[in-house]
Design a protein around this motif. Structure first.
Motif, mmCIF file in Angstrom:
data_model
loop_
_atom_site.group_PDB
_atom_site.id
_atom_site.type_symbol
_atom_site.label_atom_id
_atom_site.label_comp_id
_atom_site.label_asym_id
_atom_site.label_seq_id
_atom_site.Cartn_x
_atom_site.Cartn_y
_atom_site.Cartn_z
ATOM 1 N N GLN A 172 -36.911 39.404 -26.507
ATOM 2 C CA GLN A 172 -35.900 40.408 -26.186
ATOM 3 C C GLN A 172 -34.519 39.783 -26.081
ATOM 4 O O GLN A 172 -33.517 40.418 -26.370
ATOM 5 C CB GLN A 172 -36.247 41.123 -24.884
ATOM 6 N N ARG A 173 -34.478 38.510 -25.688
ATOM 7 C CA ARG A 173 -33.199 37.809 -25.573
ATOM 8 C C ARG A 173 -32.690 37.309 -26.923
ATOM 9 O O ARG A 173 -31.626 36.710 -26.995
ATOM 10 C CB ARG A 173 -33.341 36.626 -24.617
ATOM 11 N N GLY A 174 -33.468 37.540 -27.968
ATOM 12 C CA GLY A 174 -33.019 37.163 -29.303
ATOM 13 C C GLY A 174 -33.570 35.848 -29.802
ATOM 14 O O GLY A 174 -33.155 35.364 -30.866
ATOM 15 N N THR A 175 -34.514 35.255 -29.077
ATOM 16 C CA THR A 175 -35.103 33.985 -29.486
ATOM 17 C C THR A 175 -36.249 34.230 -30.463
ATOM 18 O O THR A 175 -37.072 35.123 -30.250
ATOM 19 C CB THR A 175 -35.645 33.221 -28.263
ATOM 20 N N GLU A 176 -36.308 33.438 -31.514
ATOM 21 C CA GLU A 176 -37.454 33.485 -32.411
ATOM 22 C C GLU A 176 -38.659 32.914 -31.665
ATOM 23 O O GLU A 176 -38.591 31.821 -31.101
ATOM 24 C CB GLU A 176 -37.180 32.667 -33.674
ATOM 25 N N VAL A 177 -39.780 33.643 -31.677
ATOM 26 C CA VAL A 177 -40.950 33.231 -30.898
ATOM 27 C C VAL A 177 -42.191 33.187 -31.769
ATOM 28 O O VAL A 177 -42.479 34.114 -32.523
ATOM 29 C CB VAL A 177 -41.202 34.192 -29.714
ATOM 30 N N ARG A 178 -42.923 32.067 -31.641
ATOM 31 C CA ARG A 178 -44.257 31.943 -32.239
ATOM 32 C C ARG A 178 -45.225 31.636 -31.106
ATOM 33 O O ARG A 178 -44.947 30.801 -30.246
ATOM 34 C CB ARG A 178 -44.307 30.833 -33.284
ATOM 35 N N LEU A 179 -46.355 32.318 -31.114
ATOM 36 C CA LEU A 179 -47.339 32.167 -30.039
ATOM 37 C C LEU A 179 -48.706 31.903 -30.647
ATOM 38 O O LEU A 179 -49.211 32.692 -31.448
ATOM 39 C CB LEU A 179 -47.376 33.438 -29.186
ATOM 40 N N ALA A 180 -49.307 30.765 -30.285
ATOM 41 C CA ALA A 180 -50.628 30.400 -30.789
ATOM 42 C C ALA A 180 -51.673 30.583 -29.699
ATOM 43 O O ALA A 180 -51.498 30.127 -28.569
ATOM 44 C CB ALA A 180 -50.636 28.960 -31.284
ATOM 45 N N ASP A 181 -52.767 31.256 -30.043
ATOM 46 C CA ASP A 181 -53.884 31.438 -29.129
ATOM 47 C C ASP A 181 -54.820 30.237 -29.292
ATOM 48 O O ASP A 181 -55.553 30.129 -30.271
ATOM 49 C CB ASP A 181 -54.617 32.735 -29.481
ATOM 50 N N SER A 183 -45.770 43.823 -33.147
ATOM 51 C CA SER A 183 -44.880 44.977 -33.265
ATOM 52 C C SER A 183 -43.491 44.672 -32.721
ATOM 53 O O SER A 183 -42.512 45.326 -33.078
ATOM 54 C CB SER A 183 -45.473 46.184 -32.528
ATOM 55 N N ARG A 184 -43.400 43.655 -31.855
ATOM 56 C CA ARG A 184 -42.115 43.235 -31.290
ATOM 57 C C ARG A 184 -41.498 42.074 -32.065
ATOM 58 O O ARG A 184 -40.512 41.493 -31.629
ATOM 59 C CB ARG A 184 -42.309 42.828 -29.818
ATOM 60 N N GLY A 185 -42.112 41.722 -33.188
ATOM 61 C CA GLY A 185 -41.531 40.680 -34.031
ATOM 62 C C GLY A 185 -41.930 39.274 -33.643
ATOM 63 O O GLY A 185 -41.280 38.314 -34.071
ATOM 64 N N ILE A 186 -42.994 39.141 -32.864
ATOM 65 C CA ILE A 186 -43.471 37.816 -32.464
ATOM 66 C C ILE A 186 -44.568 37.366 -33.421
ATOM 67 O O ILE A 186 -45.520 38.108 -33.686
ATOM 68 C CB ILE A 186 -43.995 37.845 -31.016
ATOM 69 N N ASP A 187 -44.435 36.163 -33.941
ATOM 70 C CA ASP A 187 -45.416 35.599 -34.858
ATOM 71 C C ASP A 187 -46.597 35.074 -34.045
ATOM 72 O O ASP A 187 -46.439 34.160 -33.234
ATOM 73 C CB ASP A 187 -44.770 34.469 -35.672
ATOM 74 N N VAL A 188 -47.766 35.660 -34.242
ATOM 75 C CA VAL A 188 -48.954 35.285 -33.486
ATOM 76 C C VAL A 188 -49.914 34.527 -34.391
ATOM 77 O O VAL A 188 -50.321 35.034 -35.439
ATOM 78 C CB VAL A 188 -49.661 36.522 -32.906
ATOM 79 N N VAL A 189 -50.268 33.313 -33.994
ATOM 80 C CA VAL A 189 -51.186 32.480 -34.757
ATOM 81 C C VAL A 189 -52.566 32.562 -34.113
ATOM 82 O O VAL A 189 -52.739 32.206 -32.948
ATOM 83 C CB VAL A 189 -50.706 31.012 -34.800
#
Length: 236
Positions: free
Chosen positions: A32-41, A60-66
């Protein structure tokens, strides 16, 4: 005091500490603060309440989920995809790793040692004093030592996540903040932030909390409950 995370951030903690909910909400708040985020499970041992359960709302919020490949999505198998090593080699914005609980779940980090070499990740231990084994300062320190030994990596900060699910009251948060502060002091590492259920933010005196706060809106809920709608305007 605002949350501001970039680079590689690794979330560890005991089973039931709420670390995955913290990882999800931190990812959403930073996005939400404008940071590019990738999240790995990287939770490869616990079949319940993993990041993958929230993959649709995150994406849906533009977060890349691995995630693991589809055929292994619900498996309890130690599977690391090339995408994980790739995101560590070339981290951009915020690269979040949600690691399995206890020292058993943290062993996956030892397999990533070569990819983390030369990097300085922030490794955050999530603690909830309302859960077994982490309800004392000594218990949290013991958990820290066990995770560090298995992961072959040092924990660099504490996250206080004191909650009693939907029964959480403002005093629980304030007591949890004091507890997390004492754990951080005993460990000789910073208290990075504490979590507060978003619904409580406007109903409690936050002046006693001298660290950043992450507003939590639960996304991992039992089948009979509905995840909270996402609105982080109340983030402080």
């Amino acid at each position: 005091m605002e949350l501001d995370y970039h680079g590689i951030v690794i979330i560890v903690g005991a089973y039931g500490s709420g670390k995955t909910e913290v990882a999800i909400n931190l990812a959403l708040a930073m996005k939400q603060r404008g940071t590019e985020v990738r999240l790995a499970d990287l939770d490869l041992v616990n079949p319940y309440f993993r990041t993958r359960e929230a993959r649709y709302v995150l994406r849906s919020r533009g977060i890349d989920v691995v995630l693991p490949a589809d055929q292994y999505m619900h498996a309890d198998l130690p599977i690391l995809t090339p995408e994980v090593s790739g995101m560590l080699k070339m981290p951009a914005g915020l690269t979040l790793l949600d690691v399995g609980g206890d020292d058993v779940g943290a062993t996956v980090l030892a397999a990533l040692a070569d990819f983390l070499k030369g990097k300085t990740p922030e490794v955050l231990q999530v603690i909830n004093p309302n859960r077994p084994h982490t309800d004392t300062v000594d218990g949290c320190l013991k958990m820290r030592r066990e995770i560090e030994k298995s992961a072959k990596i040092r924990i660099t900060g504490i996250v206080g996540n004191a909650n009693l699910m939907e029964a959480t009251q403002a005093q629980d948060i304030l007591d949890g903040y004091d507890f997390a502060r004492r754990v951080a002091e005993a460990a000789g590492i910073p208290l990075r932030f504490v979590t507060v259920p978003a619904a409580l933010l406007t109903r409690m005196d936050k002046r006693s909390i001298q660290c950043p706060v992450l507003a939590i809106k639960r996304q991992l809920v039992p089948p009979w409950m509905k995840a909270e709608s996402l609105d982080f305007k109340s983030q402080i």
